[in-house]
Design a protein around this motif. Structure first.
Motif, short mmCIF file in Angstrom:
data_model
loop_
_atom_site.label_atom_id
_atom_site.label_comp_id
_atom_site.label_asym_id
_atom_site.label_seq_id
_atom_site.Cartn_x
_atom_site.Cartn_y
_atom_site.Cartn_z
N ALA B 210 -30.02 6.82 11.12
CA ALA B 210 -28.84 6.82 10.25
C ALA B 210 -28.84 8.04 9.33
CB ALA B 210 -28.79 5.53 9.43
N VAL B 211 -30.01 8.35 8.77
CA VAL B 211 -30.12 9.54 7.91
C VAL B 211 -29.80 10.79 8.71
CG1 VAL B 211 -31.75 10.98 6.62
CG2 VAL B 211 -31.76 8.50 6.30
N ILE B 259 -28.85 20.09 -0.08
CA ILE B 259 -28.58 18.72 0.36
C ILE B 259 -29.78 18.16 1.11
CG2 ILE B 259 -27.15 17.32 1.92
CD1 ILE B 259 -24.83 19.23 1.22
N ASN B 260 -30.39 19.00 1.95
CA ASN B 260 -31.56 18.56 2.70
C ASN B 260 -32.69 18.15 1.76
OD1 ASN B 260 -32.68 18.35 5.49
ND2 ASN B 260 -34.22 19.68 4.60
N ALA B 261 -32.90 18.96 0.73
CA ALA B 261 -33.97 18.65 -0.24
C ALA B 261 -33.66 17.35 -0.97
CB ALA B 261 -34.12 19.81 -1.22
N LEU B 262 -32.40 17.17 -1.32
CA LEU B 262 -32.00 15.94 -2.01
C LEU B 262 -32.23 14.72 -1.12
CD1 LEU B 262 -28.67 16.99 -3.78
CD2 LEU B 262 -30.80 16.32 -4.89
N VAL B 263 -31.89 14.85 0.14
CA VAL B 263 -32.07 13.73 1.06
C VAL B 263 -33.55 13.40 1.21
CG1 VAL B 263 -31.83 13.02 3.48
CG2 VAL B 263 -29.92 14.11 2.31
N ILE B 264 -34.37 14.43 1.30
CA ILE B 264 -35.81 14.20 1.40
C ILE B 264 -36.30 13.47 0.17
CG2 ILE B 264 -38.07 15.34 1.38
CD1 ILE B 264 -36.86 17.53 3.11
N GLY B 265 -35.85 13.94 -1.00
CA GLY B 265 -36.28 13.31 -2.23
C GLY B 265 -35.86 11.85 -2.33
N LEU B 266 -34.70 11.55 -1.79
CA LEU B 266 -34.18 10.18 -1.90
C LEU B 266 -34.78 9.24 -0.86
CD1 LEU B 266 -30.41 10.94 -2.54
CD2 LEU B 266 -32.01 9.93 -4.15
N THR B 267 -35.14 9.79 0.30
CA THR B 267 -35.54 8.91 1.40
C THR B 267 -37.05 8.76 1.56
OG1 THR B 267 -35.37 10.76 2.93
CG2 THR B 267 -33.45 9.30 2.73
N LEU B 268 -37.82 9.70 0.95
CA LEU B 268 -39.28 9.57 1.11
C LEU B 268 -39.86 8.53 0.15
CD1 LEU B 268 -40.64 13.16 1.73
CD2 LEU B 268 -40.75 11.21 3.26
#
Lengths: 243, 268
Positions: B210-211, B259-268
């Motif tokens: 999904a991510v 955006i990629n960094a934000l997604v990593i921060g939110l999903t890890l």
């Protein structure tokens, strides 16, 4: 002229004052089967007036009535060589585009309508080439066809005769004259082709700074004070005053 | 006039402040532009409208098919390049430990990022130059005078098409990398190929998928949105066309990585 009950003016401007570079105030009405020529010494003024009359540029004051658009479909056509055809589409697709967009026609129906329209205008060039491959006359004819794609009753043309080839003028003159005579449209045209204006204009609007005057015939315009200075200095050969 | 009267140090801080506001406001302006274009496209009947459908599908083919060969080659090489050191230098790592690492790095991070980089360079720049030239030569003004909505007719099909293209190309990239590049590395350094690829594909979880989908769609929206947004700001000079194309490419790349960094921060 007493208008018929159902012959409402297609264009009605009352005390219309445009934004700069145009100036002055204009009262005018245009009905079907009339050709109004707007002329003057400065192209930026006359073009700005045309844009204001077409409703593209909001006026400073006054009222302007144009044919009503149903569902956003424009009921005016506008031809200006400064706004050319889409370079990413061929001529036929350019002419089809308004019908595809506004009427939701199928590709085949829009194509047939576009080809019929190009033929009616007298377009003799290729229809499946990009606009960059067209001659100046073909380009103007294609622009005219695109503007007429939705069958607007009111058509505006901005300096259609800026062609290097004088022989092409007659072709274009015939197409434009036919718009009002044969197709019963109201045409408002900005030009310094005074030969054409003398032959076919039903009304002349002379714009010179903040002095805007409306004349019901070429003769009336030619006799107006200040007209001789303009006629003497205009590069196109001026028509003679008819006795 | 007031700025010219200020001492030098005040105008430097003023410049810095104005620049900061412009930078901070760019993502907001871009988001509003994309939302506006999509809203107008939906209002015109989205895919039910024949012209909308035709324009969108044409853009999908243009944005998705042209970069495909480059994506496949880069995918294969990236899969090999990242798997080879791990396989060769850490032979003690089991497939069950290596697989999630490869999936995360190649599938979820490198795949979308490198696909976005290729799309920015090909589709994004082409889109930006095409629309900027139309704006410069008055072609878009002609369409507006015909009552044609530039947001619905031009911007939205490109935005949607690039989002779809990014997702599809990224999927191709990841698949080729994991099914082609990784087994190739494994074959060269361990003599065995199928096990690592199968283990990697089996490590896919629903949440990560999904991510992956959402991230790629957002990347695509940003790439084409930035291209269209920059293009419509061209005014009078031909020199603005390459400047705007460059600006769009730079801005979209930076945003993609942010955006990629934000997604990593939110999903890890």
């Amino acid at each position: 002229m007493n208008p018929a009950r159902n012959d409402r003016p297609l264009l009605l401007a009352e005390a219309l004052r445009p934004k700069p570079p145009a100036a002055g105030v204009l009262d005018i009405e245009c009905r079907r089967q009339t050709l109004t020529v707007m002329t003057g010494p400065r192209a930026d003024e006359t073009s700005a007036w045309l844009g204001t009359l077409a409703g593209f540029v909001p006026a400073v004051s006054g009222t302007l009535q144009l044919p009503e658009a149903a569902n956003g479909t424009p009921r005016i056509g506008y031809v200006d060589v400064a706004t050319p055809l889409l370079s990413t589409m061929d001529v036929r697709m350019n002419v089809m585009l308004p019908r595809l967009y506004h009427l939701g026609e199928t590709h085949g129906a829009a194509q047939r309508a576009a080809e019929k329209l190009l033929e009616r205008i007298g377009y003799a060039g290729p229809a499946d080439v990009p606009p960059a491959r067209l001659s100046p006359l073909e380009h103007r004819q294609a622009l005219l066809a695109r503007a007429l794609a939705l069958d607007p009753p009111l058509v505006f043309l901005d300096e259609p005769f800026t062609l290097g080839d004088v022989a092409c003028w007659e072709v274009l003159e015939n197409s434009i004259a036919a718009l009002s005579e044969n197709e019963q449209r109201a045409v408002v045209l900005v030009t310094r082709n005074l030969d054409f204006a003398a032959k076919v204009a039903d009304r002349l609007v002379h714009v010179d700074g903040d002095r805007v005057s409306v004349h019901d015939s070429w003769d009336a315009f030619a006799r107006a004070p200040g007209a001789s200075a303009f006629l003497d200095h205009t590069p196109f050969r001026a028509g003679e005053v008819r006795a | 006039m007031a700025d010219k009267a200020l001492p030098g140090w005040k105008s430097v801080t003023g410049w810095t402040g104005r620049r900061s506001f412009r930078l901070a406001g760019y993502p907001v302006d871009l988001s509003l532009f994309i939302a506006h274009a999509l809203r107008r496209w939906v209002a015109r009947g989205h895919l039910r409208d024949p012209l909308n459908r035709r324009m969108t599908m044409a853009q999908v083919l243009e944005a998705g098919v042209d970069p495909l060969p480059a994506i496949l080659i880069v995918g294969l090489l990236v899969g090999f390049s990242f798997a080879a050191p791990l396989v060769a230098l850490m032979p003690a790592l089991a497939e069950s430990e290596l697989a999630p690492l490869l999936l995360r790095v190649i599938g979820l991070e490198l795949g979308p990022l490198l696909t976005a980089t290729v799309l920015v360079g090909r589709a994004g720049r082409a889109m930006s130059v095409e629309l900027a030239n139309m704006q410069l030569h008055g072609e878009s003004r002609g369409l507006q005078r015909l009552g044609i909505d530039l947001y619905a007719f031009f911007a939205a099909p490109r935005v949607i098409a690039t989002a779809i293209a990014q997702l599809v190309l990224s999927t191709y990239f990841t698949t080729v990398a994991l099914v082609g590049g990784v087994p190739l590395a494994s074959l060269l350094y361990t003599g065995e190929s199928g096990g690592l690829a199968l283990a990697t594909l089996s490590a896919v979880e629903t949440g990560e998928l999904a991510v992956f989908i959402v991230k790629n769609l957002v990347f695509g929206l940003v790439i084409s949105g930035a291209a269209c947004f920059s293009a419509v700001q061209v005014r009078v000079a031909p020199t603005e066309v390459p400047q705007r194309a460059q600006q769009a490419a730079t801005n979209s790349l930076v945003l993609v990585f942010v955006i990629n960094a934000l997604v990593i921060g939110l999903t890890l």
